[in-house]
Design a protein around this motif. Sequence first.
Motif, PDB file in Angstrom:
ATOM      1  N   UNK A 186       0.851  -1.172   0.000  1.00  0.00           N
ATOM      2  CA  UNK A 186       0.000   0.000   0.000  1.00  0.00           C
ATOM      3  C   UNK A 186       0.892   1.228   0.000  1.00  0.00           C
ATOM      4  N   UNK A 187       0.569   2.203  -0.835  1.00  0.00           N
ATOM      5  CA  UNK A 187       1.354   3.426  -0.879  1.00  0.00           C
ATOM      6  C   UNK A 187       1.220   4.174   0.450  1.00  0.00           C
ATOM      7  N   UNK A 188       2.310   4.785   0.876  1.00  0.00           N
ATOM      8  CA  UNK A 188       2.323   5.504   2.141  1.00  0.00           C
ATOM      9  C   UNK A 188       1.367   6.694   2.094  1.00  0.00           C
ATOM     10  N   UNK A 189       1.259   7.363   0.953  1.00  0.00           N
ATOM     11  CA  UNK A 189       0.328   8.487   0.820  1.00  0.00           C
ATOM     12  C   UNK A 189      -1.103   8.039   1.129  1.00  0.00           C
ATOM     13  N   UNK A 190      -1.475   6.839   0.687  1.00  0.00           N
ATOM     14  CA  UNK A 190      -2.816   6.316   0.950  1.00  0.00           C
ATOM     15  C   UNK A 190      -2.986   5.924   2.410  1.00  0.00           C
ATOM     16  N   UNK A 191      -1.954   5.345   3.003  1.00  0.00           N
ATOM     17  CA  UNK A 191      -2.033   4.946   4.409  1.00  0.00           C
ATOM     18  C   UNK A 191      -2.179   6.143   5.337  1.00  0.00           C
ATOM     19  N   UNK A 192      -1.489   7.226   5.031  1.00  0.00           N
ATOM     20  CA  UNK A 192      -1.545   8.399   5.900  1.00  0.00           C
ATOM     21  C   UNK A 192      -2.931   9.034   5.895  1.00  0.00           C
ATOM     22  N   UNK A 193      -3.702   8.821   4.845  1.00  0.00           N
ATOM     23  CA  UNK A 193      -5.075   9.345   4.766  1.00  0.00           C
ATOM     24  C   UNK A 193      -6.101   8.330   5.275  1.00  0.00           C
ATOM     25  N   UNK A 194      -5.691   7.097   5.439  1.00  0.00           N
ATOM     26  CA  UNK A 194      -6.613   6.018   5.762  1.00  0.00           C
ATOM     27  C   UNK A 194      -7.094   6.080   7.212  1.00  0.00           C
ATOM     28  N   UNK A 195      -8.313   5.633   7.387  1.00  0.00           N
ATOM     29  CA  UNK A 195      -8.858   5.465   8.735  1.00  0.00           C
ATOM     30  C   UNK A 195      -9.313   4.020   8.938  1.00  0.00           C
ATOM     31  N   UNK A 196      -8.777   3.117   8.133  1.00  0.00           N
ATOM     32  CA  UNK A 196      -9.112   1.704   8.251  1.00  0.00           C
ATOM     33  C   UNK A 196      -8.149   1.055   9.243  1.00  0.00           C
ATOM     34  N   UNK A 197      -8.356   1.360  10.506  1.00  0.00           N
ATOM     35  CA  UNK A 197      -7.466   0.874  11.554  1.00  0.00           C
ATOM     36  C   UNK A 197      -7.643  -0.627  11.760  1.00  0.00           C
ATOM     37  N   UNK A 198      -6.607  -1.226  12.301  1.00  0.00           N
ATOM     38  CA  UNK A 198      -6.600  -2.660  12.621  1.00  0.00           C
ATOM     39  C   UNK A 198      -6.623  -3.541  11.379  1.00  0.00           C
ATOM     40  N   UNK A 199      -6.200  -3.013  10.226  1.00  0.00           N
ATOM     41  CA  UNK A 199      -6.108  -3.826   9.019  1.00  0.00           C
ATOM     42  C   UNK A 199      -4.645  -4.148   8.741  1.00  0.00           C
ATOM     43  N   UNK A 200      -4.406  -5.285   8.129  1.00  0.00           N
ATOM     44  CA  UNK A 200      -3.045  -5.688   7.763  1.00  0.00           C
ATOM     45  C   UNK A 200      -2.609  -4.914   6.524  1.00  0.00           C
ATOM     46  N   UNK A 201      -1.404  -4.374   6.563  1.00  0.00           N
ATOM     47  CA  UNK A 201      -0.868  -3.625   5.430  1.00  0.00           C
ATOM     48  C   UNK A 201       0.563  -4.060   5.155  1.00  0.00           C
ATOM     49  N   UNK A 202       0.994  -3.817   3.924  1.00  0.00           N
ATOM     50  CA  UNK A 202       2.383  -4.052   3.538  1.00  0.00           C
ATOM     51  C   UNK A 202       2.951  -2.740   3.025  1.00  0.00           C
ATOM     52  N   UNK A 203       4.065  -2.319   3.620  1.00  0.00           N
ATOM     53  CA  UNK A 203       4.722  -1.073   3.262  1.00  0.00           C
ATOM     54  C   UNK A 203       6.110  -1.404   2.745  1.00  0.00           C
TER      55      UNK A 203
END
Length: 135
Positions: free
Chosen positions: A7-24
């Motif tokens: 997931x792009x960092x720009x998208x993660x910083x705007x995200x409010x989908x907490x407690x989800x698994x992500x790959x950076x």
Amino acid sequence: MDVKRRTRIADLLKSEQYETQVEVKGWVRTKRGNKQVAFIAVNDGSTNNNIQVVADVEGIGEDVLKKVTTGCSVKAIGKLVQSQGKGQTVEVLADSVVVIGEANPDEYPLQPKKHSLEFLREIAHLRFRTNTFGA
């Protein structure tokens, strides 16, 4: 782990989908911490802002975290959570950190501080990892 792709960092910083698994995936801007926890600022070029990856030294492994230096490339898989600290709204609690490419601090002397344009002319291959040229 149900992570399909990075997931792009720009998208993660705007995200409010907490407690989800992500790959950076990205380059390490800074790393600090103590014997229990490491705080790694990672940037992938999608924004000037970094995302903080919080890594438990015991869970990730001290040998892996020793390889994490400024400029190296990493992949972190973990949970996106609201940040406990100041300066950011979200952070990643890492389940795993993989060093994709190491960066020897002696050969790649880009430290997390303001560099003069004269200094950056001498290390042209690292210019775009700075905020000035990354913008």
